[in-house]
Write a protein that holds these residues in place. Sequence first.
Motif, PDB file in Angstrom:
ATOM      1  N   GLN A  67      -1.323  10.588  13.583  1.00 54.37           N
ATOM      2  CA  GLN A  67      -2.019   9.414  13.144  1.00 54.37           C
ATOM      3  C   GLN A  67      -2.148   9.296  11.578  1.00 54.37           C
ATOM      4  OE1 GLN A  67      -2.282   6.013  14.004  1.00 54.37           O
ATOM      5  NE2 GLN A  67      -4.101   5.501  12.906  1.00 54.37           N
ATOM      6  N   SER A  68      -2.574  10.512  11.227  1.00 48.68           N
ATOM      7  CA  SER A  68      -2.984  10.563   9.637  1.00 48.68           C
ATOM      8  C   SER A  68      -2.092  10.052   8.780  1.00 48.68           C
ATOM      9  CB  SER A  68      -3.323  12.000   9.467  1.00 48.68           C
ATOM     10  OG  SER A  68      -2.295  12.931   9.292  1.00 48.68           O
ATOM     11  N   ILE A  69      -0.621  10.264   9.378  1.00 47.03           N
ATOM     12  CA  ILE A  69       0.481   9.508   8.378  1.00 47.03           C
ATOM     13  C   ILE A  69       0.442   8.068   8.455  1.00 47.03           C
ATOM     14  CG2 ILE A  69       2.187   9.513  10.088  1.00 47.03           C
ATOM     15  CD1 ILE A  69       4.284  10.366   7.852  1.00 47.03           C
ATOM     16  N   GLY A  70       0.001   7.465   9.503  1.00 44.73           N
ATOM     17  CA  GLY A  70       0.010   6.074   9.548  1.00 44.73           C
ATOM     18  C   GLY A  70      -1.342   5.710   8.639  1.00 44.73           C
ATOM     19  N   MET A  71      -2.478   6.197   8.803  1.00 41.23           N
ATOM     20  CA  MET A  71      -3.620   6.093   7.937  1.00 41.23           C
ATOM     21  C   MET A  71      -3.308   6.011   6.392  1.00 41.23           C
ATOM     22  SD  MET A  71      -7.382   7.523   8.130  1.00 41.23           S
ATOM     23  CE  MET A  71      -7.505   7.403   9.877  1.00 41.23           C
ATOM     24  N   THR A  72      -2.549   7.127   6.042  1.00 40.21           N
ATOM     25  CA  THR A  72      -2.343   7.171   4.625  1.00 40.21           C
ATOM     26  C   THR A  72      -1.276   6.467   4.235  1.00 40.21           C
ATOM     27  OG1 THR A  72      -2.958   9.577   4.837  1.00 40.21           O
ATOM     28  CG2 THR A  72      -1.675   8.952   2.939  1.00 40.21           C
ATOM     29  N   THR A  73      -0.430   6.308   4.799  1.00 33.61           N
ATOM     30  CA  THR A  73       0.992   5.627   4.382  1.00 33.61           C
ATOM     31  C   THR A  73       0.674   4.056   4.409  1.00 33.61           C
ATOM     32  OG1 THR A  73       2.453   7.218   5.031  1.00 33.61           O
ATOM     33  CG2 THR A  73       3.508   5.349   4.542  1.00 33.61           C
ATOM     34  N   ILE A  74       0.249   3.279   5.340  1.00 32.02           N
ATOM     35  CA  ILE A  74       0.120   2.077   5.650  1.00 32.02           C
ATOM     36  C   ILE A  74      -0.845   1.423   4.631  1.00 32.02           C
ATOM     37  CG2 ILE A  74      -0.358   0.178   7.189  1.00 32.02           C
ATOM     38  CD1 ILE A  74       0.627   1.667   9.361  1.00 32.02           C
ATOM     39  N   TYR A  75      -1.756   2.047   4.354  1.00 35.84           N
ATOM     40  CA  TYR A  75      -2.840   1.607   3.334  1.00 35.84           C
ATOM     41  C   TYR A  75      -2.310   1.891   1.832  1.00 35.84           C
ATOM     42  CZ  TYR A  75      -6.703   1.254   6.706  1.00 35.84           C
ATOM     43  OH  TYR A  75      -7.333   0.952   7.867  1.00 35.84           O
ATOM     44  N   ALA A  76      -1.651   2.759   1.600  1.00 37.36           N
ATOM     45  CA  ALA A  76      -1.151   3.023   0.447  1.00 37.36           C
ATOM     46  C   ALA A  76       0.151   2.095   0.037  1.00 37.36           C
ATOM     47  CB  ALA A  76      -0.748   4.325  -0.037  1.00 37.36           C
ATOM     48  N   VAL A  77       0.833   2.109   0.668  1.00 39.30           N
ATOM     49  CA  VAL A  77       2.160   1.421   0.703  1.00 39.30           C
ATOM     50  C   VAL A  77       1.850  -0.280   0.666  1.00 39.30           C
ATOM     51  CG1 VAL A  77       4.498   0.634   1.205  1.00 39.30           C
ATOM     52  CG2 VAL A  77       3.708   3.207   1.383  1.00 39.30           C
ATOM     53  N   SER A  78       1.092  -0.619   1.517  1.00 35.23           N
ATOM     54  CA  SER A  78       0.653  -2.078   1.467  1.00 35.23           C
ATOM     55  C   SER A  78      -0.107  -2.741   0.444  1.00 35.23           C
ATOM     56  CB  SER A  78       0.063  -2.464   2.967  1.00 35.23           C
ATOM     57  OG  SER A  78      -0.991  -1.682   3.014  1.00 35.23           O
ATOM     58  N   GLY A  79      -0.601  -1.589  -0.092  1.00 38.32           N
ATOM     59  CA  GLY A  79      -1.665  -2.197  -1.129  1.00 38.32           C
ATOM     60  C   GLY A  79      -1.034  -2.299  -2.362  1.00 38.32           C
ATOM     61  N   ILE A  80       0.550  -1.738  -2.631  1.00 44.41           N
ATOM     62  CA  ILE A  80       1.226  -1.776  -3.995  1.00 44.41           C
ATOM     63  C   ILE A  80       1.144  -3.161  -4.560  1.00 44.41           C
ATOM     64  CG2 ILE A  80       3.146  -1.307  -4.878  1.00 44.41           C
ATOM     65  CD1 ILE A  80       3.445   1.313  -3.253  1.00 44.41           C
ATOM     66  N   PRO A  81       1.519  -4.279  -3.768  1.00 41.81           N
ATOM     67  CA  PRO A  81       1.752  -5.680  -4.443  1.00 41.81           C
ATOM     68  C   PRO A  81       0.602  -6.085  -4.982  1.00 41.81           C
ATOM     69  CG  PRO A  81       3.020  -5.521  -2.617  1.00 41.81           C
ATOM     70  CD  PRO A  81       2.164  -4.337  -2.427  1.00 41.81           C
ATOM     71  N   GLY A  82      -0.907  -5.841  -4.265  1.00 44.40           N
ATOM     72  CA  GLY A  82      -2.061  -6.228  -4.668  1.00 44.40           C
ATOM     73  C   GLY A  82      -2.410  -5.484  -5.991  1.00 44.40           C
ATOM     74  N   VAL A  83      -2.126  -4.244  -6.296  1.00 43.26           N
ATOM     75  CA  VAL A  83      -2.179  -3.768  -7.507  1.00 43.26           C
ATOM     76  C   VAL A  83      -1.622  -4.049  -8.546  1.00 43.26           C
ATOM     77  CG1 VAL A  83      -1.985  -1.189  -8.609  1.00 43.26           C
ATOM     78  CG2 VAL A  83      -2.999  -1.198  -6.317  1.00 43.26           C
ATOM     79  N   GLN A  84      -0.368  -4.571  -8.431  1.00 43.36           N
ATOM     80  CA  GLN A  84       0.447  -4.997  -9.491  1.00 43.36           C
ATOM     81  C   GLN A  84       0.064  -6.280  -9.757  1.00 43.36           C
ATOM     82  OE1 GLN A  84       2.691  -3.140 -10.812  1.00 43.36           O
ATOM     83  NE2 GLN A  84       2.249  -1.520  -9.293  1.00 43.36           N
ATOM     84  N   LYS A  85      -0.610  -7.271  -8.919  1.00 47.49           N
ATOM     85  CA  LYS A  85      -1.277  -8.523  -9.305  1.00 47.49           C
ATOM     86  C   LYS A  85      -2.287  -8.323  -9.917  1.00 47.49           C
ATOM     87  CE  LYS A  85       0.355 -11.405  -5.582  1.00 47.49           C
ATOM     88  NZ  LYS A  85      -0.102 -12.451  -4.407  1.00 47.49           N
TER      89      LYS A  85
END
Length: 264
Positions: A67-85
Amino acid sequence: MTFVSERVRVIKASCILSIHDTFTTIRPSLWLLQIIVPSVFAMFFFYMIAGVANADQDFVVIGNAVQSIGMTTIYAVSGIPGVQKHIGTMTPLAISPSGLFSIFLGMSLFSIFAGFISIAVSLAFATFVFGVSMASVNLLSVLVVILLTAFSIGGISMMIGSIGIYMRTSAIIANVATYVGLVLCGVNFPVSVLPGWAQTIAYCHPLTYAVQATRDAVNGCTVTELASPIMMMIVLGMIFIILSYLAFRFFEKLSRKKGRMDVF
């Protein structure tokens, strides 16, 4: 230059830029702690709960390691557009002829790799800290399962991240997706104890197959013996990659129409 080689070049350049940006703002040692610590503490939390409930602690530890891969990857990847904004680069990226999907796929690769590190380290902790026996482990099977887990979860993460092009942030949806995986995918208890409707959702999620395949690999199953869950992870991973591409196209068009490309 062909279309494919151009896409590969864009993805490679975006990945390198993502790595550079990450280590410009945070030291590698802190980056590793940021990945490892939440996963290890989650494992410890559910390990203790399993002990109090007289449940199988090895079952819980391996489930949470995956499950740790889900915790790490989902949060990091899904946050990329917000960071760019937030840093004001979404509009320049949107007008690039390269296309947002290729750019964000490249940026996501490093976060997907971080998820790979997370699950590898978590399995090491499962052995040396939580005492899970690896006497019968099939290392090749574990490696194949980890790689396919990173691939399939990456597709889900990209699909969630696409929503961040239109919304201020996709963090809320990322939270929901993470806890859906934690509750429904056999991480802490068998999928068979869930209601029928919940089992249906569980078997549409690649994490369900990843968790079971990892447990089987630790018990010595070969890649051939794991053909069924491996195939399901490949199929679901491809489905989510395609859906993420379609979602990027949809939310990019919607953001342009509604003037929400820079809304943060």
